[in-house]
Design a protein around this motif. Structure first.
Motif, PDB file in Angstrom:
ATOM      1  N   GLN A  38       4.635  -1.486   6.998  1.00  0.00           N
ATOM      2  CA  GLN A  38       6.072  -1.417   7.748  1.00  0.00           C
ATOM      3  C   GLN A  38       6.543   0.293   8.063  1.00  0.00           C
ATOM      4  O   GLN A  38       7.202   0.573   9.085  1.00  0.00           O
ATOM      5  N   ILE A  39       5.994   0.876   7.232  1.00  0.00           N
ATOM      6  CA  ILE A  39       6.209   2.558   7.518  1.00  0.00           C
ATOM      7  C   ILE A  39       5.185   3.040   8.392  1.00  0.00           C
ATOM      8  O   ILE A  39       5.427   3.956   9.226  1.00  0.00           O
ATOM      9  N   HIS A  40       4.012   2.262   8.632  1.00  0.00           N
ATOM     10  CA  HIS A  40       2.974   2.914   9.473  1.00  0.00           C
ATOM     11  C   HIS A  40       2.514   1.615  10.353  1.00  0.00           C
ATOM     12  O   HIS A  40       1.212   1.161  10.109  1.00  0.00           O
ATOM     13  N   PRO A  41       3.185   1.086  10.995  1.00  0.00           N
ATOM     14  CA  PRO A  41       2.978  -0.280  11.874  1.00  0.00           C
ATOM     15  C   PRO A  41       1.777  -0.079  12.745  1.00  0.00           C
ATOM     16  O   PRO A  41       1.158  -0.907  13.304  1.00  0.00           O
ATOM     17  N   GLU A  42       1.780   1.320  13.369  1.00  0.00           N
ATOM     18  CA  GLU A  42       0.460   1.541  14.349  1.00  0.00           C
ATOM     19  C   GLU A  42      -0.700   1.876  13.560  1.00  0.00           C
ATOM     20  O   GLU A  42      -1.711   2.855  14.335  1.00  0.00           O
ATOM     21  N   ALA A  43      -0.961   1.946  12.440  1.00  0.00           N
ATOM     22  CA  ALA A  43      -2.172   2.537  11.830  1.00  0.00           C
ATOM     23  C   ALA A  43      -3.388   2.106  12.485  1.00  0.00           C
ATOM     24  O   ALA A  43      -3.729   1.045  12.837  1.00  0.00           O
ATOM     25  N   GLU A  44      -4.238   3.040  12.676  1.00  0.00           N
ATOM     26  CA  GLU A  44      -5.512   2.650  13.510  1.00  0.00           C
ATOM     27  C   GLU A  44      -6.255   1.947  12.861  1.00  0.00           C
ATOM     28  O   GLU A  44      -7.298   1.408  13.105  1.00  0.00           O
ATOM     29  N   THR A  45      -6.463   2.134  11.327  1.00  0.00           N
ATOM     30  CA  THR A  45      -7.333   1.427  10.512  1.00  0.00           C
ATOM     31  C   THR A  45      -6.580   1.301   9.126  1.00  0.00           C
ATOM     32  O   THR A  45      -5.818   1.926   8.669  1.00  0.00           O
ATOM     33  N   THR A  46      -7.316   0.287   8.205  1.00  0.00           N
ATOM     34  CA  THR A  46      -6.789   0.007   7.125  1.00  0.00           C
ATOM     35  C   THR A  46      -8.040   0.155   5.916  1.00  0.00           C
ATOM     36  O   THR A  46      -9.015  -0.555   6.371  1.00  0.00           O
ATOM     37  N   TRP A  47      -8.099   0.817   5.002  1.00  0.00           N
ATOM     38  CA  TRP A  47      -9.046   0.712   3.880  1.00  0.00           C
ATOM     39  C   TRP A  47      -8.420   0.295   2.508  1.00  0.00           C
ATOM     40  O   TRP A  47      -7.383   0.656   2.469  1.00  0.00           O
ATOM     41  N   VAL A  48      -9.265  -0.352   1.939  1.00  0.00           N
ATOM     42  CA  VAL A  48      -8.916  -0.828   0.488  1.00  0.00           C
ATOM     43  C   VAL A  48     -10.082  -0.267  -0.665  1.00  0.00           C
ATOM     44  O   VAL A  48     -11.199  -0.370  -0.241  1.00  0.00           O
ATOM     45  N   ALA A  49      -9.646   0.423  -1.707  1.00  0.00           N
ATOM     46  CA  ALA A  49     -10.524   0.712  -2.580  1.00  0.00           C
ATOM     47  C   ALA A  49     -10.136   0.499  -3.939  1.00  0.00           C
ATOM     48  O   ALA A  49      -8.651   0.360  -4.294  1.00  0.00           O
ATOM     49  N   GLY A  50     -11.106  -0.236  -4.691  1.00  0.00           N
ATOM     50  CA  GLY A  50     -10.605  -0.732  -6.015  1.00  0.00           C
ATOM     51  C   GLY A  50     -11.644  -0.276  -7.088  1.00  0.00           C
ATOM     52  O   GLY A  50     -12.783  -0.044  -6.847  1.00  0.00           O
ATOM     53  N   VAL A  51     -11.060  -0.380  -8.397  1.00  0.00           N
ATOM     54  CA  VAL A  51     -11.889   0.015  -9.397  1.00  0.00           C
ATOM     55  C   VAL A  51     -12.001  -1.111 -10.524  1.00  0.00           C
ATOM     56  O   VAL A  51     -11.016  -1.731 -10.979  1.00  0.00           O
ATOM     57  N   PHE A  59     -11.719  -4.409 -12.073  1.00  0.00           N
ATOM     58  CA  PHE A  59     -10.628  -5.482 -11.873  1.00  0.00           C
ATOM     59  C   PHE A  59     -10.011  -5.435 -10.392  1.00  0.00           C
ATOM     60  O   PHE A  59     -10.078  -5.939  -9.522  1.00  0.00           O
ATOM     61  N   GLY A  60      -9.512  -3.968 -10.044  1.00  0.00           N
ATOM     62  CA  GLY A  60      -9.010  -3.868  -8.875  1.00  0.00           C
ATOM     63  C   GLY A  60      -9.949  -3.813  -7.758  1.00  0.00           C
ATOM     64  O   GLY A  60      -9.674  -4.206  -6.496  1.00  0.00           O
ATOM     65  N   ALA A  61     -11.236  -3.777  -7.674  1.00  0.00           N
ATOM     66  CA  ALA A  61     -12.416  -4.020  -6.798  1.00  0.00           C
ATOM     67  C   ALA A  61     -12.405  -5.422  -6.422  1.00  0.00           C
ATOM     68  O   ALA A  61     -12.490  -5.816  -5.370  1.00  0.00           O
ATOM     69  N   TRP A  62     -12.137  -6.489  -7.419  1.00  0.00           N
ATOM     70  CA  TRP A  62     -12.250  -7.840  -7.395  1.00  0.00           C
ATOM     71  C   TRP A  62     -11.148  -8.034  -6.551  1.00  0.00           C
ATOM     72  O   TRP A  62     -11.094  -9.114  -5.669  1.00  0.00           O
ATOM     73  N   ILE A  63      -9.696  -7.640  -6.870  1.00  0.00           N
ATOM     74  CA  ILE A  63      -8.620  -8.041  -6.063  1.00  0.00           C
ATOM     75  C   ILE A  63      -8.766  -7.614  -4.668  1.00  0.00           C
ATOM     76  O   ILE A  63      -8.387  -8.049  -3.729  1.00  0.00           O
ATOM     77  N   GLU A  78      -1.445 -10.742  -8.936  1.00  0.00           N
ATOM     78  CA  GLU A  78      -2.175  -9.202  -8.766  1.00  0.00           C
ATOM     79  C   GLU A  78      -2.429  -9.253  -7.251  1.00  0.00           C
ATOM     80  O   GLU A  78      -2.250  -8.269  -6.570  1.00  0.00           O
ATOM     81  N   LEU A  79      -3.307 -10.341  -6.672  1.00  0.00           N
ATOM     82  CA  LEU A  79      -3.541 -10.569  -5.358  1.00  0.00           C
ATOM     83  C   LEU A  79      -2.325 -10.347  -4.520  1.00  0.00           C
ATOM     84  O   LEU A  79      -2.235  -9.622  -3.409  1.00  0.00           O
ATOM     85  N   SER A  80      -1.215 -11.253  -4.844  1.00  0.00           N
ATOM     86  CA  SER A  80       0.047 -11.263  -3.965  1.00  0.00           C
ATOM     87  C   SER A  80       0.787  -9.805  -4.227  1.00  0.00           C
ATOM     88  O   SER A  80       1.153  -9.460  -3.073  1.00  0.00           O
TER      89      SER A  80
END
Length: 218
Positions: free
Chosen positions: A94-107, A109-113, A81-83
């Motif tokens: 690939q769609i947004h190669p110039e993104a100014e920042t990246t966020w991850v949100a998880g719930v 089990f998803g928070a652990w990943i 799942e991490l992969s």
């Protein structure tokens, strides 16, 4: 909310993706709860997080881990799942190669990943972890935790013990150069069934703080 199918490590992965409204739009990825406990990208909290980031102009992806919905493969106890999550982030980038920042949100089990993904991907600058299962999984890999974020916990969570989450927060707060916010939602269980407005207010307040140009956390 366009349906997308993109390549994962074990075959196709199914998601919903809202492209960014401008070329350098920030990117957000939302990770769902445990597949073997009924977790999917259509989980109520996952959908609410997705809508929140879309509303704020992020290029936003939620997707099903392997073996869920139309995603190919079988459950892999978090390793696969991490992969999957890394492949999903590659696809968005690939769609947004110039993104100014990246966020991850998880719930849950998803928070652990999501927290493991932080360790692999230095471009992730913010995280939202809702009910991270600190009493079930080892979080010692956060050494050091590379980004600031918020951990939100239900006070009456019967699955993830608030004490275990508090210990995780206390440990992360000993680190320099990052700031960990921690909100406890009174009366909320693991699913925040009756406290969704309070949960999302906590998320929105934190995003208001972090996305303000004058925010001290970069």
């Amino acid at each position: 909310m366009p349906e997308v199918i993109f390549p994962g490590p074990e075959g196709r992965l199914e998601g919903r993706f809202q492209p960014g409204p401008r070329p350098r739009a920030p990117v957000a990825m939302i990770l769902h709860p445990h597949p073997q406990a009924g977790g999917t990208m259509n989980n109520a909290i996952v959908q609410a997080l997705y809508k929140t980031f879309v509303r704020r102009g992020f290029a936003t992806l939620r997707f099903n881990f392997r073996g869920v919905g139309k995603s190919q493969g079988v459950f892999d106890n978090g390793i696969g799942e991490l992969s999957d999550a890394a492949s999903a982030l590659d696809w968005v980038q690939q769609i947004h190669p110039e993104a100014e920042t990246t966020w991850v949100a998880g719930v849950s089990f998803g928070a652990w990943i999501g927290m493991q993904l932080l360790m692999r991907r230095p471009e992730v600058r913010g995280f939202i972890s809702i009910a991270p299962p600190a009493n079930m999984y080892d979080f010692t890999f956060l050494a050091p935790c590379p980004a600031s974020g918020i951990i939100i916990q239900g006070e009456a969570d019967e699955v993830v013990t608030p004490i275990a989450v508090q210990k995780l927060v206390d440990k992360l707060r000993t680190q320099k150069h990052i700031t960990i916010h921690h909100d406890t939602i009174p009366g909320a269980n693991h699913f925040f069934q009756n406290e969704m407005p309070q949960l999302m207010k906590s998320v929105d307040d934190y995003l208001d703080f972090r996305l303000d140009p004058s925010c001290p956390i970069k």
